[in-house]
Design a protein around this motif. Structure first.
Motif, PDB file in Angstrom:
ATOM      1  N   LEU A   1       0.937  -1.022   0.216  1.00  0.00           N
ATOM      2  CA  LEU A   1      -0.108  -0.045  -0.172  1.00  0.00           C
ATOM      3  C   LEU A   1       0.783   1.380   0.009  1.00  0.00           C
ATOM      4  CD1 LEU A   1      -2.784  -1.160   2.453  1.00  0.00           C
ATOM      5  CD2 LEU A   1      -2.804  -1.107   0.076  1.00  0.00           C
ATOM      6  N   ASP A   2       1.757   1.107  -0.803  1.00  0.00           N
ATOM      7  CA  ASP A   2       2.757   2.547  -1.106  1.00  0.00           C
ATOM      8  C   ASP A   2       2.193   3.429  -2.037  1.00  0.00           C
ATOM      9  OD1 ASP A   2       5.009   4.125  -1.509  1.00  0.00           O
ATOM     10  OD2 ASP A   2       6.248   2.563  -2.494  1.00  0.00           O
ATOM     11  N   ARG A   3       1.492   4.373  -1.246  1.00  0.00           N
ATOM     12  CA  ARG A   3       0.856   5.320  -1.859  1.00  0.00           C
ATOM     13  C   ARG A   3      -0.662   4.902  -2.716  1.00  0.00           C
ATOM     14  NH1 ARG A   3       4.523   8.969  -5.500  1.00  0.00           N
ATOM     15  NH2 ARG A   3       5.818   7.202  -5.813  1.00  0.00           N
ATOM     16  N   PHE A   4      -0.925   3.844  -2.205  1.00  0.00           N
ATOM     17  CA  PHE A   4      -2.263   3.265  -2.833  1.00  0.00           C
ATOM     18  C   PHE A   4      -2.952   2.924  -1.653  1.00  0.00           C
ATOM     19  CE2 PHE A   4       0.585   2.004  -6.412  1.00  0.00           C
ATOM     20  CZ  PHE A   4      -0.138   2.623  -7.559  1.00  0.00           C
ATOM     21  N   LYS A   5      -4.231   2.918  -1.907  1.00  0.00           N
ATOM     22  CA  LYS A   5      -5.290   2.596  -0.944  1.00  0.00           C
ATOM     23  C   LYS A   5      -5.634   1.171  -1.348  1.00  0.00           C
ATOM     24  CE  LYS A   5      -8.418   5.763  -1.918  1.00  0.00           C
ATOM     25  NZ  LYS A   5      -9.748   6.528  -1.593  1.00  0.00           N
ATOM     26  N   ARG A   6      -6.335   0.533  -0.072  1.00  0.00           N
ATOM     27  CA  ARG A   6      -6.979  -0.713  -0.337  1.00  0.00           C
ATOM     28  C   ARG A   6      -7.677  -0.867  -1.595  1.00  0.00           C
ATOM     29  NH1 ARG A   6      -5.374  -3.641   3.913  1.00  0.00           N
ATOM     30  NH2 ARG A   6      -4.789  -2.550   6.008  1.00  0.00           N
ATOM     31  N   SER A   7      -8.625   0.190  -1.544  1.00  0.00           N
ATOM     32  CA  SER A   7      -9.596   0.115  -2.770  1.00  0.00           C
ATOM     33  C   SER A   7      -9.117   0.368  -4.128  1.00  0.00           C
ATOM     34  CB  SER A   7     -10.716   1.165  -2.543  1.00  0.00           C
ATOM     35  OG  SER A   7     -10.087   2.421  -2.196  1.00  0.00           O
ATOM     36  N   ASP A   8      -7.841   0.776  -4.194  1.00  0.00           N
ATOM     37  CA  ASP A   8      -7.040   0.940  -5.584  1.00  0.00           C
ATOM     38  C   ASP A   8      -6.585  -0.324  -6.161  1.00  0.00           C
ATOM     39  OD1 ASP A   8      -7.328   3.647  -5.583  1.00  0.00           O
ATOM     40  OD2 ASP A   8      -5.324   3.754  -4.459  1.00  0.00           O
ATOM     41  N   VAL A   9      -6.435  -1.487  -4.981  1.00  0.00           N
ATOM     42  CA  VAL A   9      -5.769  -2.665  -5.490  1.00  0.00           C
ATOM     43  C   VAL A   9      -6.376  -3.491  -6.807  1.00  0.00           C
ATOM     44  CG1 VAL A   9      -4.860  -4.860  -4.823  1.00  0.00           C
ATOM     45  CG2 VAL A   9      -4.728  -2.951  -3.500  1.00  0.00           C
ATOM     46  N   ALA A  10      -7.648  -3.644  -6.590  1.00  0.00           N
ATOM     47  CA  ALA A  10      -8.510  -4.584  -7.485  1.00  0.00           C
ATOM     48  C   ALA A  10      -8.457  -4.025  -8.666  1.00  0.00           C
ATOM     49  CB  ALA A  10      -9.957  -4.576  -6.832  1.00  0.00           C
TER      50      ALA A  10
ATOM     51  N   LEU B   1      -9.180 -23.608   1.241  1.00  0.00           N
ATOM     52  CA  LEU B   1      -9.636 -22.836   0.421  1.00  0.00           C
ATOM     53  C   LEU B   1     -10.402 -21.568   1.027  1.00  0.00           C
ATOM     54  CD1 LEU B   1      -9.795 -22.071  -2.422  1.00  0.00           C
ATOM     55  CD2 LEU B   1     -12.050 -23.354  -2.616  1.00  0.00           C
ATOM     56  N   ASP B   2     -11.071 -21.739   1.966  1.00  0.00           N
ATOM     57  CA  ASP B   2     -11.932 -20.685   2.612  1.00  0.00           C
ATOM     58  C   ASP B   2     -11.097 -19.968   3.527  1.00  0.00           C
ATOM     59  OD1 ASP B   2     -11.887 -23.262   4.185  1.00  0.00           O
ATOM     60  OD2 ASP B   2     -12.704 -22.287   5.883  1.00  0.00           O
ATOM     61  N   TYR B   3      -9.839 -20.508   4.171  1.00  0.00           N
ATOM     62  CA  TYR B   3      -9.165 -19.774   4.928  1.00  0.00           C
ATOM     63  C   TYR B   3      -8.045 -18.848   4.031  1.00  0.00           C
ATOM     64  CZ  TYR B   3      -5.580 -18.547   8.800  1.00  0.00           C
ATOM     65  OH  TYR B   3      -4.960 -17.721   9.540  1.00  0.00           O
ATOM     66  N   SER B   4      -7.742 -19.587   2.793  1.00  0.00           N
ATOM     67  CA  SER B   4      -6.808 -18.685   2.017  1.00  0.00           C
ATOM     68  C   SER B   4      -7.712 -17.406   1.339  1.00  0.00           C
ATOM     69  CB  SER B   4      -6.452 -19.594   0.806  1.00  0.00           C
ATOM     70  OG  SER B   4      -5.669 -20.584   1.417  1.00  0.00           O
ATOM     71  N   LEU B   5      -9.082 -17.574   1.136  1.00  0.00           N
ATOM     72  CA  LEU B   5      -9.735 -16.673   0.528  1.00  0.00           C
ATOM     73  C   LEU B   5     -10.080 -15.599   1.467  1.00  0.00           C
ATOM     74  CD1 LEU B   5     -11.176 -15.582  -1.950  1.00  0.00           C
ATOM     75  CD2 LEU B   5     -13.153 -16.734  -0.926  1.00  0.00           C
ATOM     76  N   ARG B   6     -10.124 -15.742   2.808  1.00  0.00           N
ATOM     77  CA  ARG B   6     -10.210 -15.028   4.040  1.00  0.00           C
ATOM     78  C   ARG B   6      -9.020 -14.050   4.072  1.00  0.00           C
ATOM     79  NH1 ARG B   6     -15.015 -16.096   6.694  1.00  0.00           N
ATOM     80  NH2 ARG B   6     -15.716 -18.376   6.450  1.00  0.00           N
ATOM     81  N   SER B   7      -7.812 -14.950   3.937  1.00  0.00           N
ATOM     82  CA  SER B   7      -6.541 -14.196   4.155  1.00  0.00           C
ATOM     83  C   SER B   7      -6.089 -13.302   2.747  1.00  0.00           C
ATOM     84  CB  SER B   7      -5.432 -15.406   4.485  1.00  0.00           C
ATOM     85  OG  SER B   7      -5.595 -16.117   5.094  1.00  0.00           O
ATOM     86  N   PHE B   8      -6.592 -13.483   1.764  1.00  0.00           N
ATOM     87  CA  PHE B   8      -6.520 -12.871   0.591  1.00  0.00           C
ATOM     88  C   PHE B   8      -7.256 -11.324   0.797  1.00  0.00           C
ATOM     89  CE2 PHE B   8      -7.745 -12.254  -4.012  1.00  0.00           C
ATOM     90  CZ  PHE B   8      -6.396 -11.691  -4.527  1.00  0.00           C
ATOM     91  N   PHE B   9      -8.417 -11.637   1.233  1.00  0.00           N
ATOM     92  CA  PHE B   9      -9.466 -10.649   1.394  1.00  0.00           C
ATOM     93  C   PHE B   9      -8.918  -9.481   2.396  1.00  0.00           C
ATOM     94  CE2 PHE B   9     -13.397 -12.755  -0.525  1.00  0.00           C
ATOM     95  CZ  PHE B   9     -12.904 -12.332  -1.787  1.00  0.00           C
ATOM     96  N   LYS B  10      -7.947  -9.925   3.228  1.00  0.00           N
ATOM     97  CA  LYS B  10      -7.546  -9.064   4.400  1.00  0.00           C
ATOM     98  C   LYS B  10      -6.594  -8.002   3.911  1.00  0.00           C
ATOM     99  CE  LYS B  10      -7.866 -12.335   8.269  1.00  0.00           C
ATOM    100  NZ  LYS B  10      -7.017 -13.150   9.297  1.00  0.00           N
ATOM    101  N   ALA B  11      -6.068  -8.028   2.725  1.00  0.00           N
ATOM    102  CA  ALA B  11      -5.048  -7.309   2.115  1.00  0.00           C
ATOM    103  C   ALA B  11      -5.704  -6.136   1.338  1.00  0.00           C
ATOM    104  CB  ALA B  11      -4.229  -7.984   1.347  1.00  0.00           C
TER     105      ALA B  11
END
Length: 491
Positions: free
Chosen positions: A40-49, A77-87
């Motif tokens: 998140l270097d000069r980016f917001k979380r909402s910029d990533v997707a 798979l469910d835990y991986s998806l949750r981890s992914f969404f935390k970013a």
């Protein structure tokens, strides 16, 4: 110009320079951008997707490099998806969000090649979890999906085979016990809290209405706009005819009930009392609401027990019967519902699973289309042409007469689906060619072909006769072809 716009302009300029210098430079530029997005270097979380989900080669490189920051080895798979969404925040256009999930599926399969048989299988389960998440924790339109239904919906989706039931049960219980959520920028959190205060100050209506919408699903979010146009109101009696996926509604739940119906935006609200803009929607009102995206209304010509009955088939293949107060009212409801569906339904997604053998209906997004009226017409025409071709090809290769069971059921289901879709798009195209958007823009004002609604105190609320009667032809053909029941009880 804000910092985000400057950053995007810098990134775009860098892309143009790097793309002109060959693939090696492309990869280095993608790695640099992916690293900055992750940290998140000069980016917001909402910029990533938006950077991961664009439909170009560089965006794919960025997504691949970004996903390398995640190691899903040995994780479910469910835990991986949750981890992914935390970013990051999974926001943006529907197609962009779907591409992000495709990249996630690819990375999970790379980390766990032996857990699920293919990348397509991983993506299928990822989509299934997202849909289940909305069904269990979303807007509460319709009944909740059971574990047995979740398993049944995924039959044959694992490269033509079934996923292990133990895996599907675990995924279902995981989503049921804890909904999927992704990270949100601090500014959005503050804005959310501020909005919550405003809702409290402004009364309960806004707070209640907001529960119709849901941001947990990039495919089936039902857009709810409190300021959406009201296209028609009036009393309707409703009979539940078939539940989600065309399954028969249980006999004790098919009775007629009278509601005050309000077609507002792409949602048909069914309320117990007459519509008042300032009045909050109750929990029951929200439960009874029906989204009309990709729906088709028609006269129930084969239903003879009551007059003035229309049939509404929804995107998830529920079938509802509605009795209007007159023949004219019935036709007006049909026109209005089909007009809204034709104008506002977003283009369907391409099939996500390419290797599956069992037929499965494609996802139909509930988001409002971004296309202009001319583009919407072209989209519907292209879809009509595609469906017509598929139907002709399908019928030119009927199953062998010796075959029985699932193969024949699957053939009949696909034939029924293609025939219905062909009819739906023919009606959509016809309505758009008539310039239906202009007719809808007047709300409930009188317009050619779309008469103004006149409400009356009530409908004839007599219950259907209890004597045994032969089921109507429409009841038979609107249920999906029977499939073998799952004997094993699932909890």
């Amino acid at each position: 110009m804000g910092s985000n716009e400057l950053q995007e302009k810098d990134a775009t300029g860098a892309l143009g320079h790097d793309l002109s210098n060959g693939s090696s430079s492309n990869l280095e530029a993608a790695r640099r951008l992916a690293k900055r997005l992750y940290h998140l270097d000069r980016f917001k979380r909402s910029d990533v997707a938006k950077h991961l989900g664009k439909n170009n080669e560089f965006s794919k490189l960025v997504a691949e490099e970004y996903l390398k920051f995640f190691d899903f080895t040995g994780m479910t798979l469910d835990y991986s998806l949750r981890s992914f969404f935390k970013a990051f925040s999974l926001v943006g256009e529907t197609q962009e969000r779907e591409r992000v999930l495709i990249h996630f599926s690819s990375r999970y399969y790379q980390c766990n090649p032996g857990t699920i048989s293919s990348q397509d299988g991983v993506h299928c389960l990822t989509c299934a979890m997202m849909l289940l998440n909305t069904d269990l924790h979303g807007h509460n339109i319709g009944k909740k999906m059971t574990c047995q239904e979740f398993i049944a919906n995924l039959q044959g989706m694992n490269d033509g085979k079934d996923f292990p039931k133990g895996l599907l049960k675990a995924l279902y219980n995981s989503i049921k016990n804890e909904k999927l959520e992704w990270a949100v920028d601090e500014e959005e959190k503050k804005k959310s809290h501020s909005d919550g205060t405003d809702e409290k100050d402004n009364g309960s209506q806004t707070k209640a209405v907001s529960r119709i919408g849901n941001s947990n699903n990039p495919f089936l979010d039902i857009p709810h706009d409190p300021n959406a146009a009201v296209y028609k109101t009036g009393f309707l009696a409703r009979k539940s005819h078939a539940d989600m996926d065309g399954k028969k509604t249980p006999r004790g739940k098919r009775g007629w009930k009278t509601f005050y119906a309000v077609l507002k935006g792409t949602v048909l609200y069914l309320q117990k009392d007459e519509y008042k803009p300032e009045k909050a929607l109750s929990e029951e009102d929200l439960k009874n609401a029906v989204s009309v995206h990709h729906a088709l209304a028609s006269k129930a010509t084969d239903y003879e027990k009551k007059p003035n009955v229309l049939k509404l088939k929804t995107a998830d293949w529920r079938v509802l019967l509605f009795q209007a107060q007159s023949q004219e009212e019935m036709q007006t409801w049909i026109n209005k519902i089909n007009c809204v569906a034709a104008v506002f339904s977003a283009p369907p997604f391409p099939a996500a699973i390419g290797s599956q053998k069992k037929f499965s209906r494609p996802l139909l997004p509930a988001t409002t289309t971004k296309l202009s009226q001319d583009e919407q017409l072209k989209s519907h025409e292209a879809k009509l042409k595609q469906i017509s071709t598929e139907l002709a090809e399908h019928r030119s290769y009927p199953p062998d007469k010796k075959l029985k069971g699932k193969e024949v059921d699957d053939y009949k289901l696909k034939d029924h689906y293609l025939e219905f879709e062909k009819n739906r798009y023919e009606i959509y195209v016809g309505l758009l060619k008539e310039g239906v958007k202009e007719l809808l823009s007047g709300g409930e004002n009188d317009a050619p072909g779309l008469k103004k609604s006149h409400s009356s105190p009530s409908l004839n609320q007599e219950s259907p006769v209890s004597a045994k009667v032969k089921r109507n032809v429409s009841e038979r053909k609107d249920y999906r072809p029977e499939t073998p029941s799952i004997k094993q009880k699932v909890t």
